[in-house]
Design a protein around this motif. Structure first.
Motif, short mmCIF file in Angstrom:
data_model
loop_
_atom_site.label_atom_id
_atom_site.label_comp_id
_atom_site.label_asym_id
_atom_site.label_seq_id
_atom_site.Cartn_x
_atom_site.Cartn_y
_atom_site.Cartn_z
N HIS A 1 8.48 -3.69 -7.40
CA HIS A 1 8.09 -4.15 -6.06
C HIS A 1 7.56 -5.58 -6.11
O HIS A 1 7.89 -6.40 -5.25
CB HIS A 1 7.05 -3.20 -5.45
CG HIS A 1 6.71 -3.57 -4.05
ND1 HIS A 1 7.59 -3.34 -3.00
CD2 HIS A 1 5.63 -4.21 -3.51
CE1 HIS A 1 7.05 -3.81 -1.89
NE2 HIS A 1 5.87 -4.34 -2.16
N GLY A 2 6.76 -5.87 -7.15
CA GLY A 2 6.23 -7.23 -7.29
C GLY A 2 7.36 -8.24 -7.46
O GLY A 2 7.33 -9.33 -6.89
N ARG A 3 8.36 -7.83 -8.21
CA ARG A 3 9.51 -8.71 -8.40
C ARG A 3 10.22 -8.93 -7.05
O ARG A 3 10.61 -10.05 -6.71
CB ARG A 3 10.48 -8.06 -9.40
CG ARG A 3 11.50 -8.97 -9.94
CD ARG A 3 11.65 -8.85 -11.44
NE ARG A 3 11.57 -7.47 -11.92
CZ ARG A 3 12.62 -6.75 -12.27
NH1 ARG A 3 13.82 -7.27 -12.19
NH2 ARG A 3 12.46 -5.53 -12.73
N GLY A 4 10.35 -7.86 -6.30
CA GLY A 4 10.96 -7.95 -4.97
C GLY A 4 10.19 -8.90 -4.07
O GLY A 4 10.78 -9.76 -3.41
N GLU A 5 8.87 -8.81 -4.08
CA GLU A 5 8.03 -9.68 -3.24
C GLU A 5 8.29 -11.15 -3.57
O GLU A 5 8.36 -12.00 -2.70
CB GLU A 5 6.54 -9.40 -3.48
CG GLU A 5 6.02 -8.16 -2.80
CD GLU A 5 4.52 -7.98 -2.99
OE1 GLU A 5 3.91 -8.70 -3.82
OE2 GLU A 5 3.95 -7.12 -2.31
N CYS A 6 8.45 -11.42 -4.86
CA CYS A 6 8.67 -12.79 -5.30
C CYS A 6 9.98 -13.33 -4.72
O CYS A 6 10.03 -14.42 -4.14
CB CYS A 6 8.68 -12.80 -6.82
SG CYS A 6 9.20 -14.35 -7.50
N PHE A 7 11.04 -12.54 -4.86
CA PHE A 7 12.34 -13.00 -4.32
C PHE A 7 12.31 -13.06 -2.80
O PHE A 7 13.01 -13.88 -2.20
CB PHE A 7 13.48 -12.12 -4.83
CG PHE A 7 13.87 -12.44 -6.24
CD1 PHE A 7 14.63 -13.57 -6.49
CD2 PHE A 7 13.46 -11.66 -7.29
CE1 PHE A 7 14.98 -13.91 -7.79
CE2 PHE A 7 13.80 -11.98 -8.59
CZ PHE A 7 14.56 -13.10 -8.86
N GLU B 1 0.83 -1.21 0.00
CA GLU B 1 0.00 0.00 0.00
C GLU B 1 0.86 1.27 0.00
O GLU B 1 0.50 2.29 -0.55
CB GLU B 1 -0.92 -0.03 1.23
CG GLU B 1 -2.33 0.42 0.98
CD GLU B 1 -2.96 -0.15 -0.27
OE1 GLU B 1 -3.72 0.59 -0.91
OE2 GLU B 1 -2.70 -1.32 -0.63
N ARG B 2 2.03 1.17 0.63
CA ARG B 2 2.93 2.34 0.64
C ARG B 2 3.42 2.67 -0.75
O ARG B 2 3.58 3.82 -1.12
CB ARG B 2 4.14 2.05 1.52
CG ARG B 2 3.82 2.29 2.97
CD ARG B 2 5.10 2.58 3.69
NE ARG B 2 5.26 1.58 4.72
CZ ARG B 2 6.38 1.29 5.33
NH1 ARG B 2 7.50 1.91 4.99
NH2 ARG B 2 6.42 0.38 6.27
N LEU B 3 3.66 1.62 -1.55
CA LEU B 3 4.07 1.85 -2.94
C LEU B 3 2.95 2.54 -3.69
O LEU B 3 3.19 3.49 -4.45
CB LEU B 3 4.37 0.49 -3.61
CG LEU B 3 5.81 0.00 -3.66
CD1 LEU B 3 6.64 0.93 -4.54
CD2 LEU B 3 6.45 -0.10 -2.31
N VAL B 4 1.72 2.04 -3.47
CA VAL B 4 0.57 2.63 -4.16
C VAL B 4 0.41 4.09 -3.75
O VAL B 4 0.17 4.97 -4.59
CB VAL B 4 -0.71 1.79 -3.86
CG1 VAL B 4 -1.95 2.47 -4.43
CG2 VAL B 4 -0.57 0.40 -4.44
N ASP B 5 0.56 4.37 -2.45
CA ASP B 5 0.45 5.77 -1.98
C ASP B 5 1.51 6.65 -2.65
O ASP B 5 1.21 7.74 -3.11
CB ASP B 5 0.64 5.86 -0.45
CG ASP B 5 -0.56 5.28 0.29
OD1 ASP B 5 -1.62 5.10 -0.33
OD2 ASP B 5 -0.41 4.98 1.50
N GLY B 6 2.74 6.14 -2.70
CA GLY B 6 3.84 6.90 -3.32
C GLY B 6 3.58 7.14 -4.81
O GLY B 6 3.93 8.17 -5.36
N PHE B 7 2.93 6.15 -5.41
CA PHE B 7 2.58 6.28 -6.83
C PHE B 7 1.49 7.34 -7.00
O PHE B 7 1.59 8.23 -7.85
CB PHE B 7 2.11 4.91 -7.36
CG PHE B 7 1.67 4.97 -8.79
CD1 PHE B 7 2.61 5.11 -9.81
CD2 PHE B 7 0.33 4.91 -9.13
CE1 PHE B 7 2.21 5.17 -11.14
CE2 PHE B 7 -0.07 4.98 -10.44
CZ PHE B 7 0.87 5.10 -11.45
#
Ligand code: PTJ
Length: 262
Positions: free
Chosen positions: A37-43, A18-24
């Motif tokens: 970020h999605g890539r980061g979550e995967c790793f 949600e913080r990413l979405v807010d920053g966006f």
């Protein structure tokens, strides 16, 4: 993020997303930052969403490298600004590093918004904004080539949380020590950095603050030796081995959740 159910099993992760979405929405995280970020979550799933031992070692060595640097700079992009603004500022004060906005998808508006976020989080000076980014990293053709002459251009040690690739190589070619924080151990950034921290920025920065605080009083020689004795190749191998062993263990134990029989 009031919509996140209080007992949701992935509550923390949803808050971070949600913080990413807010920053966006606020205009300073890039579209592409959401994908990153999605890539980061995967790793992060692969390392068990916690700091693994080789990352802890790299974080300690990174703190030593920053403490002994003569001109350390922390490079800040949209994702880092939304994920750990106060922590980035705190670390910069602890190690006497300059803060510089350096964007892959550079726009004047995003530069200024990120600088504002950092100032609101306690930063006194933020480099790399507007006309300040007037020096050029050789052999680099993205917008990242534009850097501050008082910052990244003259730095001896640069911390690059969440990077996009070829800048790390260009900075290494300039003879700089590059510390990368990247959850993907296979990325070009991870493979090119002098010290690679395979951990989430959310965990890595607080760990580095803790280590820098503890190590500030240590004799300089000891810190220099820590950095000199660190082998990034070895450390990255340990990361891959850790992930392999973890997956093997999960594969033999099984991972399905238990439910009552129908
Ligand atoms: O703000 P800008 O314009 O400078 O753009 C920033 C992004 C992140 C969009 C840009 O640098 C980019 O495109 O990066 P990449 O190539 O997507 O690489 C980002 C790397 O960071 C990937 O290897 C991800 O796995 C990793 N990553 C994502 N989130 C995290 C992370 N690593 C550590 N902590 C995270 N929270």
């Amino acid at each position: 993020a009031s919509w996140v159910p209080p007992n949701h099993p992935r509550r923390e992760s949803l808050f971070i997303r949600e913080r990413l979405v807010d920053g966006f929405r606020d205009g300073y995280v890039a579209f592409q930052g959401l994908i990153a970020h999605g890539r980061g979550e995967c790793f992060d799933y692969l390392v068990g969403e916690s700091t693994i031992p080789p990352a802890l070692t790299a974080e300690r060595v990174a703190a030593a490298a920053l403490l002994t640097a003569s001109h350390p700079v922390i490079s800040v992009n949209g994702n880092t600004a939304t994920l750990a603004p106060r922590q980035i500022v705190e670390l910069s004060k602890l190690i006497n590093a300059k803060l510089e906005v350096n964007l892959f998808y550079r726009t004047r508006e995003r530069e200024e918004l990120i600088a504002r976020v950092l100032r609101e989080s306690g930063a006194e000076e933020v480099l790399g904004v507007a006309d300040d980014a007037s020096c050029t990293i050789p052999e680099l053709f993205s917008e990242r080539r534009r850097v501050s002459c008082r910052g990244i251009y003259t730095a001896d040690v640069v911390l690059v949380p969440l990077e996009d690739g070829d800048r790390t190589e260009a900075l290494r070619k300039m003879g700089k020590t590059v510390i990368a924080i990247d959850l993907n151990p296979l990325s070009r950034t991870s493979r090119a950095a002098s010290i690679t921290i395979v951990d989430n920025v959310i965990r890595a920065i607080p760990n580095m603050i803790k280590f820098a605080g503890e190590m500030r009083e240590m004799p300089r020689d000891e810190l220099v030796n820590m950095v000199r004795n660190f082998n990034n190749e070895e450390n990255l191998r340990s990361v891959l081995t850790f992930i392999r062993d973890r997956l093997s263990e999960l594969a033999s134990k099984g991972i399905t959740l238990e439910f009552p029989k129908p």
